[in-house]
Design a protein around this motif. Structure first.
Motif, PDB file in Angstrom:
ATOM      1  N   ALA A   1     -17.782  48.024  28.284  1.00 47.74           N
ATOM      2  CA  ALA A   1     -17.037  48.287  29.520  1.00 47.74           C
ATOM      3  C   ALA A   1     -16.931  47.050  30.398  1.00 47.74           C
ATOM      4  CB  ALA A   1     -17.702  49.429  30.283  1.00 47.74           C
TER       5      ALA A   1
ATOM      6  N   ASP B   1     -14.558  45.017  30.856  1.00 45.47           N
ATOM      7  CA  ASP B   1     -13.284  44.927  31.577  1.00 45.47           C
ATOM      8  C   ASP B   1     -13.248  45.824  32.810  1.00 45.47           C
ATOM      9  OD1 ASP B   1     -12.396  43.128  29.736  1.00 45.47           O
ATOM     10  OD2 ASP B   1     -11.223  44.568  28.579  1.00 45.47           O
ATOM     11  N   ALA B   2     -14.150  46.804  32.897  1.00 47.60           N
ATOM     12  CA  ALA B   2     -14.161  47.734  34.041  1.00 47.60           C
ATOM     13  C   ALA B   2     -15.013  47.225  35.204  1.00 47.60           C
ATOM     14  CB  ALA B   2     -14.657  49.105  33.600  1.00 47.60           C
TER      15      ALA B   2
ATOM     16  N   LEU C   1     -20.181  48.460  38.019  1.00 47.75           N
ATOM     17  CA  LEU C   1     -19.510  49.192  36.950  1.00 47.75           C
ATOM     18  C   LEU C   1     -19.314  50.612  37.463  1.00 47.75           C
ATOM     19  CD1 LEU C   1     -18.421  49.295  34.085  1.00 47.75           C
ATOM     20  CD2 LEU C   1     -20.739  49.786  33.271  1.00 47.75           C
TER      21      LEU C   1
ATOM     22  N   GLY D   1     -17.702  56.226  34.873  1.00 48.32           N
ATOM     23  CA  GLY D   1     -16.711  56.241  33.800  1.00 48.32           C
ATOM     24  C   GLY D   1     -17.229  56.975  32.592  1.00 48.32           C
TER      25      GLY D   1
END
Length: 511
Positions: free
Chosen positions: A397, A399-400, A430, A433
């Motif tokens: 993750a 890119d998040a 982060l 998600g």
């Protein structure tokens, strides 16, 4: 098989419908009323156990007279191996007798074991000192399994709705389905221990359970001064209400009793991994309330009862909660921090968010590098230079991840990663998600220090044989940057000089 209307009433010392320990099966579309005379309605005669009883249909009303159970044991005897799979069943215990289970048993003979309900509409009402389903007066209860049906269990005074009679504990109670309403009598738990009795080894994984403790009894757990231990909730909807000064889930109160002064019941090994949970403790005095020289701690929603000198041992790793405090920002559920690696979060699911506004999720994995240094080589600071690991479960993750930064010595945060030469504090976040399978993870954040240095200030190591300059390095795990010193390196130096000049102008304005 019963057909039509049937009524059985026995003389003193005998059950309305006696089977003792011989197998008895009741089914059909008719009705049966059975009333004992100083014994069970259905089950044992006086001083005779009642066991191996199966009800699969019909309308069955069983009334025990003092001291017999509605369905189960007669005087000073137990009720066991009782199974209900269907029908409309009403079981009323006589004085000292359980609705379903044991009878009077001051010498510990009025116990109940192996009661299973998989269907039907069942109402069980205990007499004085006796459980709705479970032990009679001074009787213990073990191995109650409810898998379905509509079950209402009302304990008599000093006895649990489901569990122990007065002085008796309730253990090995498992609910996997159905609609269950269990109400304890005064000083007893809704599900668990009777007066001075513990509630232990109880598990709820499905169904809808409403458990209400009598005064000073836990909703689920111990009766007055009784402990609640080894309680697991993994599914279903659980509404637990503690009686005055008692926990909703855990130990009973120790406030108003003469058994062991200052001895509220302890809640231990309480694990909530899923389900929808409301835990409402009973009314509790001001925490500065004192009796004698002892200040009594308040009751917890989940944990130990009022008067306990030890706080509960609880683990929360999942579930939805009707916690009106809504303190996900403070990472608490009913005042308790979730287990390490888990966090309280806002429930955003439309159908349940109003009734259960807080949920517990595993925390996403986010790790940052320590003391990151980036050499100004014309490229921006990369996320991978700052973050070493970012995952939702096993899913990458990176890119998040979102970043903020502030200059050293300043308190104002700015969005993104810095670009100019200088020293900074960087915060990586982060957000909440899901992984590839849709499992949600709570947000995670971490901070580290970042220094952006000019190319001239970079460490240079080695002594190449051809005499060319050594490559400039990016610290913090980034890749090395190499190039022709007469071309690309000159451009790099020019870019860094511009950044340095901008930094000096900013510093001059601040003066």
């Amino acid at each position: 098989m019963i057909e039509g209307e049937n009524s059985l009433t026995s003389t003193f010392g005998h059950a309305g419908l006696r089977n003792g320990e011989n197998p008895l099966a009741i089914s059909g579309q008719g009705s049966l009323f059975a009333e004992g005379g100083g014994a069970a309605g259905i089950g044992g005669d006086r001083k005779q156990n009642g066991s191996n009883i199966t009800i699969a249909g019909g309308t069955v009303t069983a009334v025990g007279n003092e001291p017999g159970a509605g369905i189960g044991g007669g005087f000073m005897s137990s009720g066991s191996s009782i199974t209900i799979t269907g029908g409309v069943v009403t079981a009323q215990g006589g004085k000292f007798g359980a609705g379903i289970g044991g009878s009077y048993g001051y010498d510990l003979t009025g116990n109940s074991a192996d009661v299973t309900i998989t269907g039907g509409e069942v109402t069980a009402i205990g007499g004085y000192g006796s459980a709705g389903i479970g032990g009679g007066y001074w009787g213990f209860c073990s191995n109650v399994v409810i898998e379905g049906g509509q079950v209402t269990a009302q304990g008599g005074e000093r006895a649990a709705g489901i569990g122990g009679g007065e002085g008796g504990g309730g253990n090995d109670i498992v609910i996997t389905g159905g609609t269950v309403t269990a109400t304890g009598g005064e000083w007893a738990a809704g599900v668990g221990g009777g007066f001075n009795g513990d509630g232990s080894d109880m598990a709820i994984s499905g169904g809808t359970v409403t458990a209400t403790g009598g005064s000073e009894g836990a909703g689920i757990g111990g009766g007055v001064v009784g402990d609640g231990r080894n309680i697991a909730i993994s599914g279903g909807t659980v509404m637990a209400y503690g009686g005055d000064f008692a926990t909703a889930i855990g130990g009973g109160s120790g406030l108003d009793n003469n058994i062991r002064p200052c001895s509220g019941g302890r809640g231990s090994n309480i694990a909530i991994t899923g389900g929808f949970v409301a835990a409402i403790p009973g009314q509790t005095p001001d925490p500065d309330y004192a009796q004698g020289t002892v200040i009594r701690p308040i009751a917890q929603a989940i944990g130990s009862g009022y008067g306990s000198l030890t706080y509960g041992d609880s683990s929360i790793t999942g579930g939805f909660f009707a916690d009106e405090a809504r303190d996900w920002a403070g990472n608490t559920v009913y005042g308790l921090a979730p287990a390490p690696g888990y966090a309280a979060a806002e429930n955003r699911e439309g159908a349940t968010k109003d009734a259960f506004p807080v949920r517990v999720l595993p925390v996403a994995t986010l790790e940052v590098r320590a003391d990151v240094q980036h050499v100004c080589d014309g490229s921006a600071v990369a996320a991978s230079e700052v973050v070493s690991t970012a995952r939702y479960g096993d899913a990458d993750a990176l890119d998040a991840v979102a970043f903020e930064h502030r200059e050293a010595g300043r308190s104002d945060w700015k969005a993104g990663l810095p670009e100019d030469v200088g020293t900074y504090r960087v915060r990586a976040t982060l957000p909440e998600g899901a992984d590839a399978g849709g499992a949600l993870y709570a947000a995670a954040s971490a901070e580290t220090d970042l220094a952006i240095v000019s190319a001239d200030g970079a460490d240079r190591t080695g002594d190449p044989a051809d005499g060319s300059p050594a490559p400039a390095e990016r610290r913090g795990g980034a890749l090395a940057a190499t190039g022709d010193p007469s071309g690309a390196l000159a451009l790099i130096a020019l870019a860094c000089a511009v950044s340095a000049a901008a930094l000096l102008r900013t510093a001059s304005r601040r003066r």
